[in-house]
Design an enzyme around this catalytic site. Structure first.
Site, PDB file in Angstrom:
ATOM      1  CE1 TYR A 242      -4.006   2.048   0.602  1.00 58.18           C
ATOM      2  CE2 TYR A 242      -2.768   3.056   2.413  1.00 58.18           C
ATOM      3  CZ  TYR A 242      -3.864   3.049   1.556  1.00 58.18           C
ATOM      4  OH  TYR A 242      -4.821   4.036   1.664  1.00 58.18           O
ATOM      5  CB  SER A 315       1.871  -4.590   2.648  1.00 60.30           C
ATOM      6  OG  SER A 315       0.951  -3.942   3.497  1.00 60.30           O
ATOM      7  CG  MET A 316      -3.003  -3.534   1.316  1.00 58.36           C
ATOM      8  SD  MET A 316      -4.135  -2.224   0.840  1.00 58.36           S
ATOM      9  CE  MET A 316      -4.773  -1.735   2.437  1.00 58.36           C
ATOM     10  CD1 TRP A 340      -2.990  -5.065   6.914  1.00 61.42           C
ATOM     11  CD2 TRP A 340      -4.389  -5.072   5.172  1.00 61.42           C
ATOM     12  NE1 TRP A 340      -4.122  -4.367   7.285  1.00 61.42           N
ATOM     13  CE2 TRP A 340      -4.998  -4.367   6.237  1.00 61.42           C
ATOM     14  CE3 TRP A 340      -5.095  -5.222   3.985  1.00 61.42           C
ATOM     15  CZ2 TRP A 340      -6.269  -3.791   6.130  1.00 61.42           C
ATOM     16  CZ3 TRP A 340      -6.367  -4.667   3.878  1.00 61.42           C
ATOM     17  CH2 TRP A 340      -6.940  -3.954   4.945  1.00 61.42           C
ATOM     18  CG  ASP A 361       3.807  -6.167  10.070  1.00 66.57           C
ATOM     19  OD1 ASP A 361       3.295  -5.042  10.212  1.00 66.57           O
ATOM     20  OD2 ASP A 361       3.803  -6.786   8.980  1.00 66.57           O
ATOM     21  CG  HIS A 393       4.221  -3.614   7.298  1.00 62.71           C
ATOM     22  ND1 HIS A 393       3.501  -4.792   7.201  1.00 62.71           N
ATOM     23  CD2 HIS A 393       3.857  -2.844   6.227  1.00 62.71           C
ATOM     24  CE1 HIS A 393       2.717  -4.732   6.135  1.00 62.71           C
ATOM     25  NE2 HIS A 393       2.916  -3.578   5.521  1.00 62.71           N
TER      26      HIS A 393
END
Length: 451
Positions: A242, A315-316, A340, A361, A393
């Site tokens: 993201y 992540s995303m 995520w 994270d 993260h």
């Protein structure tokens, strides 16, 4: 496979008095020929479908009707083409085949094929005139194997521009060191811990950009691809997280390409795209890699195997990786990195998946993201969970402190499942893996070996 090897396996019928012994010998010979046919794999090839391809030219060297045409020259430089460095590491019993035609050469002139292991000292394989046209095969000496910079050169020694030497369909083959040479996807030397932990692998690589205007279904990419070893290769698409861009994940592209993969590190259509939007963009990037591989003018022409595709993301982008694996079971491997996602259920994923987590994270906490993602993967799916000790993260991005161990497992996972290369299994399940469990950079590791 060399024509002369096929010929050597053709044997006249034996006399009645020796039939039993001869039949036993023929059976053994048949097995030997079958093994040899399996063992020979392409190390390097060039068909000149796009200019002079991977060769550089000197003097009068042009592409003529899809072949390299070298012409003589009086008082100036005769035509010649020279390959870039070719890695023969991990191969033995090298054999070079090519088509050649000469025209108008006089006594003392010739078309010359030669090789070099250092780029400066050249060894001639043949010097030919008009009476020696056709396809030929040469067995290279053992010294040509195990080289990171073998080069091939074809040149003409002649006085007139009408005197020519034309070369086409160049193929260098060898027996792969994959424990028998029967896996055509196995590339490079047998893996070692030091090789996998190094910042780059055994192959050189290049990069090419895909602009946002050229990208089809995603926001653009940098493609990393091997340059000194023959394809086709498995292909991997990687998404940033993201608000992130492709520039945050380039180390993965470089690392994987140097081990024999074509890798597209992508930009997404929007830096704010959610996981469900990133998943189809990863697949769009893979589709376009296949398209580029079918385009003769593209740098990755003929470099992508459309049946061996994988995905990664941070992540995303990691959430998108899991969604892509769930929705596209023909994928061969997936590695979500500090993933995520709003849903934690991936119980239908059958794609081999390595979940990489960062222990500290705070954006995608392990207990509510990476760990339940891994736990939801069915036991029938080959899977692993690797957590970086005290990593935040961003522990999977450029400049992180975990590149040695993380890169080692990332490469081994993709090699095992994209290339079906079981030489890497000990680094995921066996003794080599067990030795890593005491590594201070790992806070937790789970798996469902063997694989």
């Amino acid at each position: 496979m060399k024509i002369k090897n096929r010929t050597a396996c053709t044997t006249a019928a034996p006399s009645p008095a020796r039939r039993r012994l001869a039949m036993a010998s023929l059976a053994a010979a048949g097995l030997l020929c079958s093994f040899t046919a399996q063992a020979q794999v392409a190390v390097f090839q060039e068909n000149f479908t796009s200019g002079l391809g991977s060769f550089t030219a000197a003097g009068s060297a042009t592409n003529s009707s899809g072949a390299a045409r070298l012409a003589g020259c009086y008082g100036c430089t005769d035509g010649a083409i020279t390959s870039g460095p070719i890695s023969t590491v991990g191969f033995s019993s090298l054999s070079l085949s090519f088509d050649r035609v000469t025209s108008g050469l006089d006594i003392g002139e010739g078309g010359i094929a030669e090789y070099s292991t250092n780029g400066s000292t050249w060894t001639a394989l043949e010097t030919t005139r008009a009476t020696s046209n056709g396809r030929v095969t040469f067995n290279l000496p053992a010294a040509a194997a195990g080289q990171t910079g073998l080069r091939l050169r074809f040149r003409i020694d002649a006085n007139l521009s009408s005197e020519t030497y034309t070369v086409d369909n160049i193929q260098l083959t060898g027996i792969s060191g994959d424990g028998g040479g029967t896996n055509p996807h196995a590339k490079g030397p047998a893996p070692t811990a030091s090789l996998l932990e190094a910042s780059t692998g055994p192959f050189t690589y290049a990069s090419t950009n895909v602009s946002s205007l050229s990208a089809d279904g995603y926001g653009g990419a940098t493609i990393f691809h091997p340059t000194n070893v023959a394809g086709p290769f498995a292909a991997i698409a990687i998404s940033p997280g993201y608000t992130g861009t492709k520039s945050t994940m380039t180390w993965w592209g470089e690392r994987l390409a140097s081990h024999g993969f074509v890798v597209a590190v992508i930009d997404t259509n929007s830096i704010y795209d959610q996981p469900y939007q990133r998943a189809p963009q990863l697949m769009a990037a893979l589709r376009q890699l296949v398209t580029f591989s079918n385009t003769s003018s593209h740098p990755i022409y003929r470099k992508v195997d459309p049946n061996r595709l994988g995905v990664m993301g941070h992540s995303m982008g990691g959430g998108g990786t899991l969604i892509a694996a769930r929705d596209n079971p023909t994928l061969k491997a997936a590695i979500p990195l500090a993933p995520w996602n709003t849903s934690t259920n991936f119980s239908s994923v059958s794609v081999p998946t390595l979940v990489v987590a960062c222990e500290s994270d705070s954006i995608a906490p392990v207990n509510s993201h990476a760990s339940p993602f891994y736990n939801s993967l069915p036991s029938s799916t080959r899977k692993a969970f690797m957590e970086m000790n005290n990593g935040d993260h961003f522990c999977v991005m450029n400049g992180n402190d975990f590149t040695r161990i993380m890169g080692k497992y990332g490469v081994a996972w993709m090699k095992r499942f994209l290339d079906n290369d079981t030489r890497y299994s000990p680094f995921l399940c066996g003794a080599q893996h067990q030795a890593d469990l005491s590594n201070s950079q790992l806070s937790e590791y789970r798996e469902n070996c063997p694989y």
